[in-house]
Design an enzyme around this catalytic site. Structure first.
Site, PDB file in Angstrom:
ATOM      1  N   ARG A   1       0.841  -1.185   0.000  1.00  0.00           N
ATOM      2  CA  ARG A   1       0.000   0.000   0.000  1.00  0.00           C
ATOM      3  C   ARG A   1       0.879   1.240   0.000  1.00  0.00           C
ATOM      4  O   ARG A   1       1.947   1.280   0.605  1.00  0.00           O
ATOM      5  CB  ARG A   1      -0.922   0.022   1.224  1.00  0.00           C
ATOM      6  CG  ARG A   1      -2.140  -0.909   1.113  1.00  0.00           C
ATOM      7  CD  ARG A   1      -3.081  -0.443   0.004  1.00  0.00           C
ATOM      8  NE  ARG A   1      -4.288  -1.245  -0.092  1.00  0.00           N
ATOM      9  CZ  ARG A   1      -4.436  -2.302  -0.883  1.00  0.00           C
ATOM     10  NH1 ARG A   1      -3.419  -2.703  -1.626  1.00  0.00           N
ATOM     11  NH2 ARG A   1      -5.596  -2.937  -0.935  1.00  0.00           N
TER      12      ARG A   1
ATOM     13  N   GLU B   1      -4.485   7.554  -5.332  1.00  0.00           N
ATOM     14  CA  GLU B   1      -4.801   6.810  -6.548  1.00  0.00           C
ATOM     15  C   GLU B   1      -6.123   7.302  -7.112  1.00  0.00           C
ATOM     16  O   GLU B   1      -7.094   7.445  -6.370  1.00  0.00           O
ATOM     17  CB  GLU B   1      -4.855   5.309  -6.245  1.00  0.00           C
ATOM     18  CG  GLU B   1      -3.505   4.750  -5.810  1.00  0.00           C
ATOM     19  CD  GLU B   1      -3.484   3.243  -5.607  1.00  0.00           C
ATOM     20  OE1 GLU B   1      -4.445   2.572  -6.031  1.00  0.00           O
ATOM     21  OE2 GLU B   1      -2.511   2.743  -5.035  1.00  0.00           O
TER      22      GLU B   1
ATOM     23  N   HIS C   1      -1.642  -0.116 -10.134  1.00  0.00           N
ATOM     24  CA  HIS C   1      -2.298  -0.963  -9.131  1.00  0.00           C
ATOM     25  C   HIS C   1      -2.906  -2.206  -9.785  1.00  0.00           C
ATOM     26  O   HIS C   1      -4.096  -2.507  -9.617  1.00  0.00           O
ATOM     27  CB  HIS C   1      -3.378  -0.168  -8.385  1.00  0.00           C
ATOM     28  CG  HIS C   1      -3.688  -0.755  -7.028  1.00  0.00           C
ATOM     29  ND1 HIS C   1      -4.030   0.000  -5.932  1.00  0.00           N
ATOM     30  CD2 HIS C   1      -3.706  -2.046  -6.593  1.00  0.00           C
ATOM     31  CE1 HIS C   1      -4.260  -0.786  -4.887  1.00  0.00           C
ATOM     32  NE2 HIS C   1      -4.071  -2.037  -5.271  1.00  0.00           N
TER      33      HIS C   1
END
Length: 323
Positions: A234, A263, A281
């Site tokens: 993360r 994000e 991601h």
């Protein structure tokens, strides 16, 4: 049942769920439009967005179900107080951990082979650079795996074939991986010592608020000069400003990032002018991972609809809220 995704990303997740839950309504909205639809949602999917107490009190939903593992955007304390179940899908059971581990190795190899330099050799008029750049082999290098949970264990298993030396930094002292030799184990509190040994540092650790910027100036200053850093966990674990400084100085030779401080991330950030390989991601976005997560997710939706307790809960409200 109405299932509301907080964000319009990860479309394949919704496609998989639609096939498994044909009688349920699945809706995806940008964060600024969620409030208008929260009142009639039965289940909320946070993805990478924030689900706070204000949103909980605006709605009547009784289950926050993540499509995956990360719950860093969910106020679990508030959910428990408001009688809302919070559930995730364990990475090893779904196949997600294996997919993320594969992606970590991809980033390690791209950094080792100097992928950004390779891209530059493909420009017209530089045929004299054929046969360059010179890369670095993984063999006999030291890899520090930060977090020996599902992803960390899968990564360790896959690294055996590369004949690397493995050290770990973990919050569970003594945790091992069957069939994998771990040269040295460090507690998370001793990250600088672990980093000082490593040619590659791979962040695989679950994120919790107390781990915000766990990897900051102290840890990176202690890193072996020229080490590579990979983050498939993360973005909040890593201080991006400190990483930028370390890249500029050469303390860190390069970084492979699949997760970011926000994000979608702004690719105009100065960090991306350095030796950084960035992917959007997608480490866990694979056929195997999504099929496994979707099956577990759909199972919890059916349990919730039947008035049963969902699996893989992160909390235990005393009195559960139902529509």
């Amino acid at each position: 049942m109405k299932i509301l995704f907080c964000g319009e990303g990860f479309p394949e997740a919704r496609r998989q769920l639609a096939a498994l839950l044909p009688d349920d309504k699945i809706l995806a909205l940008p964060p600024d439009r969620i409030g208008r639809h929260i009142a009639d949602a039965d289940i909320v999917v946070p993805t990478v967005n924030r689900v706070d107490e204000t949103l909980m009190q605006e709605g009547h939903f009784g289950l926050i179900q993540q499509f995956g593992v990360g719950l860093e955007g969910v106020d679990i304390t508030a959910a428990t107080k408001n009688g809302i179940w919070v559930a995730r899908v364990p990475s090893e059971e779904s196949g997600n951990a294996a997919s993320v581990a594969e992606h970590a190795i991809l980033l390690m190899l791209m950094l080792s082979k100097r992928w950004n330099d390779i891209i530059r050799t493909r420009k017209p008029g530089i045929q004299d650079r054929w046969g360059t750049p010179t890369g670095q082999a993984l063999r006999e290098k030291t890899v520090c795996i930060v977090g020996l949970g599902g992803i960390g264990r899968e990564l360790a298993r896959r690294l055996v074939g590369f004949r690397v030396r493995i050290v770990t930094a973990d919050d569970h002292p003594g945790r091992t991986v069957p069939g994998v030799e771990i040269a040295r184990q460090y507690p998370l509190s001793d990250l600088p010592a672990a980093f000082a040994e490593a040619d590659y540092i791979v962040l695989c650790l679950n994120y919790t608020p107390d781990r915000f910027h766990l990897v900051g100036s102290t840890a990176l200053a202690a890193a072996k000069p020229g080490a590579y850093l990979v983050n498939v966990a993360r973005g909040g674990l890593l201080d991006e400003d400190t990483l930028l400084t370390a890249l500029k100085s050469g303390q860190v030779a390069g970084a492979g990032l699949d997760v970011f401080w926000q994000e979608p991330v702004d690719m105009g950030h100065p960090l991306f002018s350095e030796n950084v390989i960035a992917t959007p991601h997608i480490a866990g976005v694979t056929d195997v991972s999504y099929e496994g997560i979707a099956r577990a997710f759909a199972g919890n939706v059916k349990r919730y609809a039947a008035g049963e307790t969902p699996l893989y809960l992160a909390n235990a409200p005393e009195k559960v809220r139902h529509r």
